[in-house]
Design an enzyme around this catalytic site. Structure first.
Site, PDB file in Angstrom:
ATOM      1  N   HIS A  76       0.820  -1.215   0.000  1.00 27.61           N
ATOM      2  CA  HIS A  76       0.000   0.000   0.000  1.00 27.61           C
ATOM      3  C   HIS A  76       0.853   1.263   0.000  1.00 27.61           C
ATOM      4  O   HIS A  76       0.352   2.340  -0.325  1.00 27.61           O
ATOM      5  CB  HIS A  76      -0.914   0.021   1.228  1.00 27.61           C
ATOM      6  CG  HIS A  76      -1.912  -1.089   1.255  1.00 27.61           C
ATOM      7  ND1 HIS A  76      -2.994  -1.136   0.410  1.00 27.61           N
ATOM      8  CD2 HIS A  76      -1.985  -2.206   2.016  1.00 27.61           C
ATOM      9  CE1 HIS A  76      -3.698  -2.226   0.653  1.00 27.61           C
ATOM     10  NE2 HIS A  76      -3.108  -2.899   1.625  1.00 27.61           N
ATOM     11  N   HIS A  85       4.704  10.994   6.274  1.00 25.88           N
ATOM     12  CA  HIS A  85       4.229  10.840   7.641  1.00 25.88           C
ATOM     13  C   HIS A  85       5.326  10.201   8.492  1.00 25.88           C
ATOM     14  O   HIS A  85       5.756   9.075   8.207  1.00 25.88           O
ATOM     15  CB  HIS A  85       2.982   9.959   7.704  1.00 25.88           C
ATOM     16  CG  HIS A  85       1.791  10.569   7.051  1.00 25.88           C
ATOM     17  ND1 HIS A  85       0.730   9.827   6.579  1.00 25.88           N
ATOM     18  CD2 HIS A  85       1.484  11.869   6.786  1.00 25.88           C
ATOM     19  CE1 HIS A  85      -0.171  10.642   6.051  1.00 25.88           C
ATOM     20  NE2 HIS A  85       0.267  11.879   6.169  1.00 25.88           N
TER      21      HIS A  85
END
Length: 306
Positions: A89, A141
């Site tokens: 992902h 992130h």
């Protein structure tokens, strides 16, 4: 500063789900067997709760919070080797050295656990969060958990157990040499579950410097992938990191679990649901002051022309 507009938006966080039961919208268009973002609540009910991420940040509605002072970073300068992995992902790198962040009204010290990224297609719009409805090409992130926890699973049981520092990217005309190791390593992890060693990198190297980190936004939210756990204190920095077009495009050479091009790896923005978004003192205030100054000067000039 260059931003790209898109109907899709903001963040994602820690990948805790390894099954093929959920996927991004770009995968739904090609294969109908997985559940796209609008159906994630069928996989994990918490994805339909009221404190979800990412969000669109409307700058004029943010609230100035004097408690959002500069952060204190420790260990961000430490150089380390780690494994970079295509988890099907995104790409994720675990952080094996002590690195912490405190200050900025976080309440306590958080230790860095891992970092990962979200992107669009060939350098097009791909950040998870958006600013005033506009989307950057990519978003980083850096995931932290409270220092007193030993496992991320335990931190996720705490409503403020996880702190994520989010950074936007913008397209630049020049190559960012500090990203050479990272972008070159992607060639070795193109297939899902592929991994290789990422050598001699530091967190400071990724974010360039701490000098651009006094202007930021803060809100309470969730992980941006299933299970969408609402345990995240989000900090989104205003100043983007520059990468050239080829550095942005190389992320689209990776592949999902199904072998399709890994593009559009972002969750659409979620309803704010009466949550407050706060800002530190900085550009958002300066922008308003600048506009006021321009307005006053324009009025002054016009009055002397008549």
């Amino acid at each position: 500063m260059r931003r790209l507009r898109s109907s899709y938006l903001l963040p994602l966080l820690v990948h805790l789900c390894t099954g093929a039961d959920w996927c991004y919208q770009t995968q739904v268009l090609c294969d109908g067997h997985c559940k796209g973002p609008d159906r994630w609540r069928e996989v994990h009910p918490e994805c339909g709760n009221n404190r979800q991420s990412p969000i669109n940040i409307v700058t004029k509605k943010t609230k100035l919070d004097e408690r959002l002072t500069p952060f204190k970073f420790s260990g961000y300068q430490n150089v380390f080797d780690s494994t970079i992995r295509n988890n099907g992902h995104s790409v994720q790198v675990n952080i094996p050295v002590p690195a912490t962040v405190s200050g900025g009204n976080l309440g306590e010290t958080y230790k860095a656990v891992q970092f990962h990224l979200h992107w669009g297609t060939d350098g097009g719009p791909g950040s998870e969060h958006t600013i005033d409805g506009e989307q950057y090409p990519m978003e980083l992130h850096i995931v932290h958990m409270k220092q007193r926890y030993n496992k991320l699973e335990d931190a996720l049981k705490d409503p403020s157990g996880v702190a994520v520092l989010g950074f936007f990217y913008e397209e630049s005309s020049s190559t960012n040499k500090k990203y050479d190791q990272l972008t070159h390593s992607l060639r070795s992890v193109q297939n899902a579950n592929g991994n290789t060693t990422l050598r001699r990198i530091s967190l400071n190297q990724l974010i360039l410097s701490e000098g651009n980190m006094t202007n930021y936004y803060r809100y309470d939210g969730s992980l941006t992938t299933p299970g969408c756990t609402e345990a995240v204190v989000w900090t989104l920095f205003e100043n983007p990191i520059p990468l050239d077009r080829e550095q942005l495009r190389v992320f689209s050479s990776l592949k999902f679990h199904d072998g399709k091009a890994m593009v559009g790896t972002f969750r659409p923005v979620q309803p704010l649901n009466k949550r407050a978004v706060y800002r530190s003192g900085g550009a958002a205030v300066l922008t308003s002051a600048t506009l006021l100054f321009v307005s006053i000067m324009t009025t002054f000039v016009l009055s002397h022309l008549n």
